[in-house]
Scaffold this motif. Structure first.
Motif, PDB file in Angstrom:
ATOM      1  N   LEU A 215       0.818  -1.089   0.122  1.00  0.00           N
ATOM      2  CA  LEU A 215       0.126   0.177   0.064  1.00  0.00           C
ATOM      3  C   LEU A 215       0.979   1.251  -0.171  1.00  0.00           C
ATOM      4  O   LEU A 215       0.644   2.187  -0.571  1.00  0.00           O
ATOM      5  N   ILE A 216       1.894   1.228   0.852  1.00  0.00           N
ATOM      6  CA  ILE A 216       2.594   2.248   0.943  1.00  0.00           C
ATOM      7  C   ILE A 216       4.265   1.887   0.963  1.00  0.00           C
ATOM      8  O   ILE A 216       4.661   1.116   1.802  1.00  0.00           O
ATOM      9  N   ASP A 217       5.224   2.169   0.176  1.00  0.00           N
ATOM     10  CA  ASP A 217       6.460   1.547  -0.033  1.00  0.00           C
ATOM     11  C   ASP A 217       7.588   2.834  -0.429  1.00  0.00           C
ATOM     12  O   ASP A 217       7.590   3.194  -1.610  1.00  0.00           O
ATOM     13  N   PHE A 218       7.974   3.371   0.784  1.00  0.00           N
ATOM     14  CA  PHE A 218       8.823   4.491   0.361  1.00  0.00           C
ATOM     15  C   PHE A 218      10.253   4.408  -0.179  1.00  0.00           C
ATOM     16  O   PHE A 218      11.008   5.187  -0.790  1.00  0.00           O
ATOM     17  N   SER A 219      10.388   2.947  -0.259  1.00  0.00           N
ATOM     18  CA  SER A 219      11.776   2.479  -0.764  1.00  0.00           C
ATOM     19  C   SER A 219      11.753   2.625  -2.458  1.00  0.00           C
ATOM     20  O   SER A 219      12.761   2.821  -3.110  1.00  0.00           O
ATOM     21  N   THR A 220      10.646   3.044  -2.882  1.00  0.00           N
ATOM     22  CA  THR A 220      10.455   3.342  -4.278  1.00  0.00           C
ATOM     23  C   THR A 220      11.150   4.794  -4.620  1.00  0.00           C
ATOM     24  O   THR A 220      11.248   4.956  -5.830  1.00  0.00           O
ATOM     25  N   LEU A 221      11.460   5.211  -3.499  1.00  0.00           N
ATOM     26  CA  LEU A 221      11.892   6.886  -3.858  1.00  0.00           C
ATOM     27  C   LEU A 221      13.419   6.723  -3.729  1.00  0.00           C
ATOM     28  O   LEU A 221      14.021   7.855  -4.027  1.00  0.00           O
ATOM     29  N   ASP A 222      13.880   5.640  -3.525  1.00  0.00           N
ATOM     30  CA  ASP A 222      15.313   5.353  -3.565  1.00  0.00           C
ATOM     31  C   ASP A 222      15.991   6.003  -4.745  1.00  0.00           C
ATOM     32  O   ASP A 222      15.618   5.510  -5.922  1.00  0.00           O
ATOM     33  N   GLY A 223      16.977   6.922  -4.643  1.00  0.00           N
ATOM     34  CA  GLY A 223      17.508   7.534  -5.963  1.00  0.00           C
ATOM     35  C   GLY A 223      16.967   8.979  -6.226  1.00  0.00           C
ATOM     36  O   GLY A 223      17.996   9.435  -7.114  1.00  0.00           O
ATOM     37  N   TYR A 224      15.775   8.905  -6.039  1.00  0.00           N
ATOM     38  CA  TYR A 224      14.909  10.269  -6.357  1.00  0.00           C
ATOM     39  C   TYR A 224      15.026  11.326  -5.615  1.00  0.00           C
ATOM     40  O   TYR A 224      14.726  12.402  -5.794  1.00  0.00           O
ATOM     41  N   VAL A 225      15.174  11.175  -4.169  1.00  0.00           N
ATOM     42  CA  VAL A 225      15.210  11.984  -3.444  1.00  0.00           C
ATOM     43  C   VAL A 225      15.979  13.223  -3.619  1.00  0.00           C
ATOM     44  O   VAL A 225      15.495  14.545  -3.512  1.00  0.00           O
ATOM     45  N   PRO A 226      17.276  13.153  -3.771  1.00  0.00           N
ATOM     46  CA  PRO A 226      18.148  14.586  -4.159  1.00  0.00           C
ATOM     47  C   PRO A 226      17.516  15.133  -5.241  1.00  0.00           C
ATOM     48  O   PRO A 226      17.629  16.337  -5.105  1.00  0.00           O
ATOM     49  N   PHE A 227      16.819  14.442  -6.108  1.00  0.00           N
ATOM     50  CA  PHE A 227      16.402  15.163  -7.542  1.00  0.00           C
ATOM     51  C   PHE A 227      15.217  15.975  -7.020  1.00  0.00           C
ATOM     52  O   PHE A 227      14.895  17.085  -7.625  1.00  0.00           O
ATOM     53  N   ILE A 228      14.320  15.625  -6.091  1.00  0.00           N
ATOM     54  CA  ILE A 228      13.215  16.162  -5.529  1.00  0.00           C
ATOM     55  C   ILE A 228      13.513  17.323  -4.795  1.00  0.00           C
ATOM     56  O   ILE A 228      13.086  18.581  -4.761  1.00  0.00           O
ATOM     57  N   LEU A 229      14.516  17.194  -3.923  1.00  0.00           N
ATOM     58  CA  LEU A 229      15.209  18.231  -2.987  1.00  0.00           C
ATOM     59  C   LEU A 229      15.810  19.392  -3.696  1.00  0.00           C
ATOM     60  O   LEU A 229      15.847  20.582  -3.285  1.00  0.00           O
ATOM     61  N   ARG A 230      16.173  19.146  -4.956  1.00  0.00           N
ATOM     62  CA  ARG A 230      16.828  20.268  -5.662  1.00  0.00           C
ATOM     63  C   ARG A 230      15.629  21.496  -6.243  1.00  0.00           C
ATOM     64  O   ARG A 230      15.878  22.414  -6.334  1.00  0.00           O
ATOM     65  N   GLY A 231      14.446  20.762  -6.080  1.00  0.00           N
ATOM     66  CA  GLY A 231      13.339  21.935  -6.363  1.00  0.00           C
ATOM     67  C   GLY A 231      13.123  22.793  -5.306  1.00  0.00           C
ATOM     68  O   GLY A 231      12.411  24.008  -5.516  1.00  0.00           O
ATOM     69  N   VAL A 232      13.699  22.516  -3.994  1.00  0.00           N
ATOM     70  CA  VAL A 232      13.469  23.414  -2.878  1.00  0.00           C
ATOM     71  C   VAL A 232      14.133  24.985  -3.312  1.00  0.00           C
ATOM     72  O   VAL A 232      13.573  26.084  -2.961  1.00  0.00           O
ATOM     73  N   TYR A 233      15.186  24.800  -3.704  1.00  0.00           N
ATOM     74  CA  TYR A 233      15.870  26.016  -4.228  1.00  0.00           C
ATOM     75  C   TYR A 233      15.034  26.861  -5.127  1.00  0.00           C
ATOM     76  O   TYR A 233      14.943  28.036  -4.888  1.00  0.00           O
ATOM     77  N   VAL A 234      14.483  26.265  -6.232  1.00  0.00           N
ATOM     78  CA  VAL A 234      13.878  26.998  -7.119  1.00  0.00           C
ATOM     79  C   VAL A 234      12.628  27.526  -6.447  1.00  0.00           C
ATOM     80  O   VAL A 234      12.101  28.584  -6.772  1.00  0.00           O
ATOM     81  N   THR A 235      11.950  26.632  -5.705  1.00  0.00           N
ATOM     82  CA  THR A 235      10.600  27.236  -4.771  1.00  0.00           C
ATOM     83  C   THR A 235      10.949  28.361  -4.174  1.00  0.00           C
ATOM     84  O   THR A 235      10.241  29.326  -4.000  1.00  0.00           O
ATOM     85  N   LEU A 236      12.196  28.462  -3.215  1.00  0.00           N
ATOM     86  CA  LEU A 236      12.510  29.371  -2.530  1.00  0.00           C
ATOM     87  C   LEU A 236      12.948  30.549  -3.241  1.00  0.00           C
ATOM     88  O   LEU A 236      12.558  31.776  -2.675  1.00  0.00           O
ATOM     89  N   LEU A 237      13.568  30.582  -4.320  1.00  0.00           N
ATOM     90  CA  LEU A 237      14.084  31.417  -4.842  1.00  0.00           C
ATOM     91  C   LEU A 237      12.839  32.338  -5.705  1.00  0.00           C
ATOM     92  O   LEU A 237      12.828  33.566  -5.493  1.00  0.00           O
ATOM     93  N   PHE A 238      11.811  31.520  -6.099  1.00  0.00           N
ATOM     94  CA  PHE A 238      10.786  32.016  -6.856  1.00  0.00           C
ATOM     95  C   PHE A 238       9.902  32.956  -5.670  1.00  0.00           C
ATOM     96  O   PHE A 238       9.375  34.168  -6.029  1.00  0.00           O
ATOM     97  N   THR A 239       9.723  32.480  -4.523  1.00  0.00           N
ATOM     98  CA  THR A 239       9.088  32.967  -3.465  1.00  0.00           C
ATOM     99  C   THR A 239       9.597  34.302  -2.907  1.00  0.00           C
ATOM    100  O   THR A 239       8.865  35.317  -2.769  1.00  0.00           O
ATOM    101  N   LEU A 240      10.966  34.387  -2.846  1.00  0.00           N
ATOM    102  CA  LEU A 240      11.889  35.467  -2.508  1.00  0.00           C
ATOM    103  C   LEU A 240      11.499  36.928  -3.569  1.00  0.00           C
ATOM    104  O   LEU A 240      11.370  37.890  -3.097  1.00  0.00           O
ATOM    105  N   VAL A 241      11.577  36.544  -4.852  1.00  0.00           N
ATOM    106  CA  VAL A 241      11.622  37.198  -6.028  1.00  0.00           C
ATOM    107  C   VAL A 241      10.178  37.760  -6.081  1.00  0.00           C
ATOM    108  O   VAL A 241      10.010  39.113  -5.920  1.00  0.00           O
ATOM    109  N   SER A 242       9.061  36.846  -5.940  1.00  0.00           N
ATOM    110  CA  SER A 242       7.682  37.375  -6.333  1.00  0.00           C
ATOM    111  C   SER A 242       7.247  38.302  -4.956  1.00  0.00           C
ATOM    112  O   SER A 242       6.630  39.041  -5.160  1.00  0.00           O
ATOM    113  N   ALA A 243       7.620  37.786  -3.765  1.00  0.00           N
ATOM    114  CA  ALA A 243       7.432  38.349  -2.446  1.00  0.00           C
ATOM    115  C   ALA A 243       8.026  39.651  -2.302  1.00  0.00           C
ATOM    116  O   ALA A 243       7.320  40.744  -1.960  1.00  0.00           O
ATOM    117  N   SER A 244       9.238  39.782  -2.788  1.00  0.00           N
ATOM    118  CA  SER A 244       9.708  41.207  -2.573  1.00  0.00           C
ATOM    119  C   SER A 244       9.239  42.105  -3.724  1.00  0.00           C
ATOM    120  O   SER A 244       8.865  43.202  -3.454  1.00  0.00           O
TER     121      SER A 244
END
Length: 480
Positions: free
Chosen positions: A263-292
């Motif tokens: 039903l739930i198997d987080f082992s399927t994310l093996d190898g993908y977590v760094p790829f997802i985490l790199r999106g945090v930079y884009v999200t924060l940069l976008f938020t900073l620019v648009s909020a300012s």
């Protein structure tokens, strides 16, 4: 961050002697410039995002495009976006050509030029193995899924009583079948084979080839000088056997995977977590620019609304009504696609996103800031005026600091909204957090694990922001 992948022009080995002929034919069209290819990277094996190995866009179409660019002496860049936005990107000049398993239709010929076909495919029915559908007649009265903007829409147009569900991505259609939201989907044969290899609980049925064979071609703007050069390169690839080599590489037999019944198997994310985490930079940069941008422009608008100059009040009121009265997604798409068409400026996707969200946020913040300014005791203004303090000094040093203290919770709420609404920028190809999670979903056909990980990251970001805001609010109160 614009999902733009620079690829090597030395991609595949050159086959035969016709490559030089193709290069000579295309020299005038290319002349060593950079070519931008638009694609929808959710259509394996034609194009997909290699989330485990850096996030590059790979596939049959990509390899063919690399080879053509190599023959023509061009540099190639690839940008990903939703399939239904590819033609618009082509017409607005955002991309030089589109290669995304796109079929040639008479309707599309009215808007773009096509190269010669480089591959022919057939439609298939994808359904559950325990309740398969083998003919189009069996789909009458059923729930059928197709990709939005694809030729499969035409294939299901005549189904009597059928409920047609149109989605942007093929992986979403597969997920809908597995979730029992649709009974079957009509997709192209190679894509269906790839999906079934990853989901052995599904089955496919090839539809009759009569009137079903689709020619995939490269799309160009009307009158593009690239069309004949690409045709020559494709012909050279056919003659040398290079194209067959690429097709065999991507359409080879794929090892069938075991059905994951957990039903739930987080082992399927093996190898993908760094790829997802790199999106945090884009999200924060976008938020900073648009909020300012939203705060600065919102402050100016609020002062316009409080001004005694009528044109400034009219302008600020009209501006607020327009940006609050139209969908944010419309504003985003309009800025991204219309700017190159009207102003001949190829605005980067992240800049377009920051501009759209900042201008929209300013419309709401202008009312919040105006309310905060008006909440400051009127006696302080009168005292400042009696002391001869200039209006600008009074607003900056006396009124505005007190207004910010009053509206700080509302400002934090706006920043929180921007963080969460950043997921909208994926429609113009920005690889932010949620889009990266959707790439992982497309790769392993499991939605819960990557999406819940993205949700947890969003929650942590919001929690950090609100905690910092509370610290700032307490410090401001102590300074009173």
């Amino acid at each position: 961050m614009l999902a733009l992948v620079t690829v090597s022009i030395a991609g595949l080995p050159r086959f035969g002697l016709d490559a030089g002929t193709a290069a000579a034919a295309g020299s005038d069209a290319c002349q060593g410039k950079k070519l931008i290819m638009g694609t929808s990277p959710d259509y394996p094996p034609y194009e997909s995002t290699d989330a485990k190995n850096g996030g590059d866009i790979i596939g049959l179409d990509v390899d063919i495009a690399k080879s053509i660019a190599n023959k023509l002496g061009c540099k190639l860049e690839i940008t990903g976006m939703d399939f239904n936005g590819l033609i618009a990107a082509l017409q607005s000049g955002r991309v030089d050509f589109v290669m995304s398993g796109m079929s040639v239709t008479e309707e599309r010929k009215q808007s773009v030029d096509f190269s010669n076909n480089y591959y022919a495919a057939r439609n298939t029915i994808v359904s559950k193995k325990d309740s398969p559908y083998t003919t189009m007649e069996q789909l009458e009265g059923k729930r059928v899924g197709v990709q939005l903007g694809s030729t499969q829409e035409t294939a299901v147009a005549g189904l009597k009583g059928a409920t047609i569900k149109k989605l942007n991505r093929i992986p979403d259609l597969i997920q809908e079948i597995k979730s029992n939201r649709i009974d079957a989907a009509i997709v192209e044969d190679a894509v269906a084979l790839d999906a079934v290899a990853s989901n052995p609980d599904l089955s496919i049925t090839m539809l009759p080839s009569e009137n079903q064979e689709q020619g995939y071609a490269i799309a160009f703007p009307k009158g593009s000088t690239l069309t004949p050069a690409f045709n020559d390169a494709l012909q050279a690839m056919d003659a040398s056997g290079e194209k067959k080599h690429i097709v065999d590489k991507w359409f080879g037999t794929k090892e069938e995977q075991k059905v994951n019944n957990k039903l739930i198997d987080f082992s399927t994310l093996d190898g993908y977590v760094p790829f997802i985490l790199r999106g945090v930079y884009v999200t924060l940069l976008f938020t900073l620019v648009s909020a300012s941008l939203g705060f600065i422009w919102g402050t100016i608008l609020s002062l316009f609304k409080l001004s005694s100059i009528k044109p400034l009040r009219w302008f600020s009121t009209f501006y607020t009504s327009v940006f609050r009265g139209t969908p944010l997604l419309l504003q985003l798409v309009l800025i991204y696609y219309a700017t190159p068409q009207i102003f001949h400026y190829d605005i980067p996707a992240l800049m377009a996103a920051g501009l759209a969200f900042g201008l929209n946020s300013a419309a709401y913040l202008s009312e919040t800031i105006r309310g905060g300014i008006m909440a400051v005791d009127r006696g302080q203004r009168e005292a400042a005026m009696a002391l001869g303090i200039p209006y600008r000094t009074m607003m900056i040093s006396i009124i505005f600091p007190q207004a910010v203290k009053t509206i700080l919770p509302a400002l934090v709420n706006e920043c929180v909204s921007l963080i969460k609404e950043s997921s909208l920028v994926s429609v113009i190809g920005v690889s932010e957090l949620l889009r990266r999670a959707s790439f992982v979903q497309a790769a392993n056909y499991r939605a819960f694990e990557p999406l819940i990980l993205a949700g947890v990251i969003y929650y942590v970001l919001v929690l950090i922001l609100t905690s910092l805001a509370r610290l700032l609010e307490r410090r401001l109160r102590r300074s009173d």
